[in-house]
Design an enzyme around this catalytic site. Structure first.
Site, PDB file in Angstrom:
ATOM      1  N   ARG A  21       0.863  -1.183   0.000  1.00  0.00           N
ATOM      2  CA  ARG A  21       0.000   0.000   0.000  1.00  0.00           C
ATOM      3  C   ARG A  21       0.903   1.238   0.000  1.00  0.00           C
ATOM      4  O   ARG A  21       2.112   1.128   0.081  1.00  0.00           O
ATOM      5  CB  ARG A  21      -0.941  -0.006   1.215  1.00  0.00           C
ATOM      6  CG  ARG A  21      -0.206  -0.350   2.502  1.00  0.00           C
ATOM      7  CD  ARG A  21      -0.770   0.257   3.712  1.00  0.00           C
ATOM      8  NE  ARG A  21      -0.671   1.704   3.690  1.00  0.00           N
ATOM      9  CZ  ARG A  21       0.446   2.389   3.898  1.00  0.00           C
ATOM     10  NH1 ARG A  21       1.600   1.785   4.145  1.00  0.00           N
ATOM     11  NH2 ARG A  21       0.456   3.710   3.875  1.00  0.00           N
ATOM     12  N   GLY A  22       0.267   2.414  -0.060  1.00  0.00           N
ATOM     13  CA  GLY A  22       1.047   3.643  -0.179  1.00  0.00           C
ATOM     14  C   GLY A  22       1.209   3.946  -1.664  1.00  0.00           C
ATOM     15  O   GLY A  22       1.532   3.052  -2.468  1.00  0.00           O
ATOM     16  N   ALA A  23       0.942   5.200  -2.028  1.00  0.00           N
ATOM     17  CA  ALA A  23       0.838   5.559  -3.446  1.00  0.00           C
ATOM     18  C   ALA A  23       2.062   5.158  -4.290  1.00  0.00           C
ATOM     19  O   ALA A  23       1.925   4.450  -5.295  1.00  0.00           O
ATOM     20  CB  ALA A  23       0.541   7.051  -3.561  1.00  0.00           C
TER      21      ALA A  23
ATOM     22  N   ARG B 175      -6.843  -0.156  -7.284  1.00  0.00           N
ATOM     23  CA  ARG B 175      -7.154   0.901  -6.312  1.00  0.00           C
ATOM     24  C   ARG B 175      -7.304   2.215  -7.095  1.00  0.00           C
ATOM     25  O   ARG B 175      -6.439   2.549  -7.911  1.00  0.00           O
ATOM     26  CB  ARG B 175      -6.062   1.026  -5.226  1.00  0.00           C
ATOM     27  CG  ARG B 175      -6.001  -0.219  -4.336  1.00  0.00           C
ATOM     28  CD  ARG B 175      -5.255   0.041  -3.050  1.00  0.00           C
ATOM     29  NE  ARG B 175      -5.979   0.907  -2.140  1.00  0.00           N
ATOM     30  CZ  ARG B 175      -5.446   1.460  -1.058  1.00  0.00           C
ATOM     31  NH1 ARG B 175      -4.172   1.264  -0.771  1.00  0.00           N
ATOM     32  NH2 ARG B 175      -6.173   2.227  -0.265  1.00  0.00           N
TER      33      ARG B 175
ATOM     34  N   GLN C 208      -3.082   2.727   9.929  1.00  0.00           N
ATOM     35  CA  GLN C 208      -1.738   2.784   9.320  1.00  0.00           C
ATOM     36  C   GLN C 208      -0.757   3.560  10.198  1.00  0.00           C
ATOM     37  O   GLN C 208       0.447   3.307  10.160  1.00  0.00           O
ATOM     38  CB  GLN C 208      -1.805   3.450   7.936  1.00  0.00           C
ATOM     39  CG  GLN C 208      -2.439   2.602   6.854  1.00  0.00           C
ATOM     40  CD  GLN C 208      -3.901   2.929   6.672  1.00  0.00           C
ATOM     41  OE1 GLN C 208      -4.592   3.281   7.634  1.00  0.00           O
ATOM     42  NE2 GLN C 208      -4.403   2.812   5.465  1.00  0.00           N
TER      43      GLN C 208
ATOM     44  N   ASP D 272      -1.856  10.923  -2.062  1.00  0.00           N
ATOM     45  CA  ASP D 272      -2.125   9.908  -3.094  1.00  0.00           C
ATOM     46  C   ASP D 272      -2.409  10.522  -4.456  1.00  0.00           C
ATOM     47  O   ASP D 272      -2.318   9.853  -5.474  1.00  0.00           O
ATOM     48  CB  ASP D 272      -3.295   9.030  -2.658  1.00  0.00           C
ATOM     49  CG  ASP D 272      -2.901   8.216  -1.446  1.00  0.00           C
ATOM     50  OD1 ASP D 272      -2.925   8.778  -0.330  1.00  0.00           O
ATOM     51  OD2 ASP D 272      -2.533   7.043  -1.614  1.00  0.00           O
TER      52      ASP D 272
ATOM     53  N   ASN E 242      -5.530  12.628   0.376  1.00  0.00           N
ATOM     54  CA  ASN E 242      -4.730  11.767   1.264  1.00  0.00           C
ATOM     55  C   ASN E 242      -5.697  10.999   2.159  1.00  0.00           C
ATOM     56  O   ASN E 242      -6.923  11.186   2.100  1.00  0.00           O
ATOM     57  CB  ASN E 242      -3.734  12.606   2.075  1.00  0.00           C
ATOM     58  CG  ASN E 242      -2.684  11.739   2.756  1.00  0.00           C
ATOM     59  OD1 ASN E 242      -2.125  10.826   2.124  1.00  0.00           O
ATOM     60  ND2 ASN E 242      -2.415  11.968   4.024  1.00  0.00           N
ATOM     61  N   LYS E 243      -5.125  10.149   2.980  1.00  0.00           N
ATOM     62  CA  LYS E 243      -5.925   9.269   3.845  1.00  0.00           C
ATOM     63  C   LYS E 243      -7.011  10.045   4.583  1.00  0.00           C
ATOM     64  O   LYS E 243      -6.787  11.162   5.058  1.00  0.00           O
ATOM     65  CB  LYS E 243      -4.973   8.583   4.827  1.00  0.00           C
ATOM     66  CG  LYS E 243      -5.584   7.570   5.755  1.00  0.00           C
ATOM     67  CD  LYS E 243      -6.388   6.505   5.057  1.00  0.00           C
ATOM     68  CE  LYS E 243      -5.675   5.799   3.942  1.00  0.00           C
ATOM     69  NZ  LYS E 243      -6.564   4.930   3.118  1.00  0.00           N
TER      70      LYS E 243
HETATM   71  O1  MRU Z   1      -4.752   3.427   1.791  1.00  0.00           O
HETATM   72  P1  MRU Z   1      -3.260   3.587   1.898  1.00  0.00           P
HETATM   73  O2  MRU Z   1      -2.693   3.071   3.165  1.00  0.00           O
HETATM   74  O3  MRU Z   1      -2.537   3.069   0.668  1.00  0.00           O
HETATM   75  O4  MRU Z   1      -3.078   5.163   1.908  1.00  0.00           O
HETATM   76  C1  MRU Z   1      -1.797   5.693   1.967  1.00  0.00           C
HETATM   77  C2  MRU Z   1      -1.765   7.136   2.215  1.00  0.00           C
HETATM   78  O5  MRU Z   1      -2.771   7.806   2.275  1.00  0.00           O
HETATM   79  C3  MRU Z   1      -0.405   7.769   2.282  1.00  0.00           C
HETATM   80  O6  MRU Z   1      -0.419   8.882   3.111  1.00  0.00           O
HETATM   81  C4  MRU Z   1      -0.037   8.188   0.870  1.00  0.00           C
HETATM   82  O7  MRU Z   1      -0.114   7.108  -0.013  1.00  0.00           O
HETATM   83  C5  MRU Z   1       1.304   8.757   0.805  1.00  0.00           C
HETATM   84  S1  MRU Z   1       2.476   7.458   0.667  1.00  0.00           S
HETATM   85  C6  MRU Z   1       4.024   7.962   0.618  1.00  0.00           C
END
Ligand code: MRU
Length: 361
Positions: free
Chosen positions: A53-55, A90, A200, A241, A251-252
Site C-alpha cells: 500500500r502507499g501511493a 485501487r 496505518q 495519493d 490523502n488518507k
Molecule cells: O490506503 P493507503 O494506506 O494506501 O493510503 C496511503 C496514504 O494515504 C499515504 O499517506 C499516501 O499514499 C502517501 S504514501 C508515501
C-alpha cells in the site's frame, strides 16, 4: 531503511531474478512476513488487500506485476488487458495509473518477444527513481524542520497515515525528512495519528519510527486539534495519493480535518510528494479525484494482539449498525502551506507547481 540492522527496500526482486518479494503490511507490526509473488493475479490481490500500500509503492509493484504477466503472455491484447486489471485495483492513488502508463508507453513500441526484458528494465527504473526522489524530498524537508528549531526545545511534527519507507520503495515521503532530521542529531518527536479505520499510523508509522529509534507518540485521530491549540505541534507533514495541478491534496481520510485545525492554529501544514503523485490533468480535487470506498468491515472490526501474543479480530459496533468507509479526503490547496517535492518546495498553487515543473505548462 533498516529493520534490526538489516537494510531493506519494501519491494525487491527475488534471487530467482524474476519473481518479486514484498513485506506483507497487513501483518505489521506483529510480524515481519515476506511474501514471494510470482503471478500477476497475486500482485493485483496484494494491492487490493493492502499487503502492499502507499501511493508510490503500489505504482512500482504494479509495474513488476506487468512484468510477471508478460512472462506468461506478451501479446498486445494480453498486455493491455492485464495492465487495465492492475490499474483498476485501487482508484485514488494516481501513481498506480502513472506507473502502468509509463510501462505501456515503452512496451507498446517494443516487439512482443522483447517485452519481458524491457519491462523488467523499466520497472527497475521506476523503483530506483522512486528511491532517489524520496531521498531528495527528505533533504528539502530537512531544511523546513531545521527552520522550526528553537534552542533547547524539541521539534514536534504531527503526521497522518503512513507515508514512510514502506509506503514507497524506500525512504518514504513525509517521513523522509524526519529520518534525516533524526540522523542529523535534531531533537525531533512525532505525533502519530492512529489513522482509523485501518490504523496505518498506529501499526505502520509507529513501527517504522520505532525501528529507526525516532521518538514518537501515537494519538487518537481526534487529539491533533487539542495538541495544536496547546502549542504541542510545530508543523504537520503528510503524504498524498493524488495532487491536482492546482495543489488540492487527496490523502488518507482525516487529513482534511488536520489541515483545518493547523490552519486555525497557524501551524505549517506541508505535503510531501514525488512528482509521480501529481495528476496534471485535473484542477478541482473535491470534484475530480475518485475516492475509494472500502469495506464497512474495516470500520466495524478491529484486529490486534492479545496478551498471550495471539491475534484477534473483534467487532466494535452493535450488531446491525451500518458503517461507511470513504478511504481518502481532499484538502483544498488554500489550507496547504506548501509542497515538498524532489525538486524543492513550492506553494500549493498552479504557479507554485509549475515553477518547479515548467515542462508541464
Ligand atoms: O490506503 P493507503 O494506506 O494506501 O493510503 C496511503 C496514504 O494515504 C499515504 O499517506 C499516501 O499514499 C502517501 S504514501 C508515501
Amino acid at each position: 531503511m533498516k529493520i534490526n540492522g538489516v537494510a531493506y527496500r519494501s519491494l525487491w526482486l527475488d534471487e530467482d531474478g524474476w519473481s518479486i518479494r514484498i513485506i506483507d503490511q497487513t501483518k505489521l507490526p506483529w510480524s515481519l512476513t515476506i511474501l514471494r509473488l510470482s503471478q500477476v493475479a497475486e500482485v493485483a490481490e496484494a494491492i487490493r488487500t493492502m499487503q502492499v500500500r502507499g501511493a508510490p509503492l503500489i505504482g512500482a509493484t504494479a509495474a513488476y506485476g506487468l512484468c510477471l504477466a508478460l512472462r506468461v503472455d506478451a501479446s498486445t491484447d494480453a498486455m493491455e488487458r492485464d495492465a487495465a486489471m492492475l490499474a483498476g485495483t485501487r482508484p485514488t492513488a494516481v501513481n498506480l495509473q502513472w506507473a502502468i502508463d509509463r510501462m505501456l508507453t515503452r512496451l507498446r513500441n517494443t516487439r512482443p518477444q522483447d517485452r519481458v526484458a524491457v519491462a523488467y528494465e523499466e520497472a527497475a527504473a521506476i523503483a530506483d527513481e522512486d528511491v532517489a526522489q524520496n531521498e531528495a524530498i527528505g533533504r528539502h524537508g530537512l531544511d523546513l524542520i531545521r527552520a522550526r528549531q528553537t534552542p533547547g526545545k524539541r521539534v514536534n511534527v504531527l503526521t497522518h497515515c503512513n507515508a514512510g519507507w514502506i509506503a514507497t520503495v524506500d525512504w518514504g515521503t513525509a517521513l523522509a525528512p524526519i529520518y534525516m532530521a533524526h540522523d542529523a542529531g535534531i531533537d525531533i518527536h512525532v505525533w502519530v495519528d492512529e489513522t482509523r479505520p485501518r490504523n496505518q499510523g498506529a501499526a505502520l508509522t509507529a513501527w517504522e519510527l520505532g525501528s529507526h529509534g525516532v521518538p514518537h507518540t501515537v494519538i487518537a485521530d481526534n487529539a491533533g486539534g487539542h495538541l495544536m491549540q496547546h502549542g504541542e505541534v510545530d508543523m504537520v507533514i503528510v503524504g498524498t495519493d493524488r495532487v491536482t495541478r492546482g495543489g488540492d491534496v487527496a490523502n488518507k481520510i482525516g487529513t482534511y480535518l488536520k489541515a483545518l485545525a493547523a490552519h486555525d492554529n497557524d501551524i505549517p501544514f506541508w505535503v510531501a510528494l514525488p512528482s509521480t503523485t501529481i495528476d496534471w490533468t485535473i484542477t478541482d480535487g473535491v470534484r475530480e479525484i475518485p475516492i475509494e470506498e472500502r469495506s464497512a468491515t474495516e470500520v466495524t472490526l478491529m484486529t490486534g494482539q492479545m496478551a498471550d501474543g495471539s491475534l484477534a479480530t473483534i467487532q466494535v459496533t452493535p450488531n446491525g449498525s451500518g458503517a461507511a468507509n470513504p478511504a481518502f479526503d481532499v484538502t483544498p490547496a488554500r489550507l496547504v502551506t506548501g509542497m515538498i517535492t524532489e525538486r524543492g518546495c513550492c506553494d500549493a498553487s498552479p504557479e507554485g507547481l509549475l515553477s518547479l515543473f515548467p515542462e508541464r505548462a
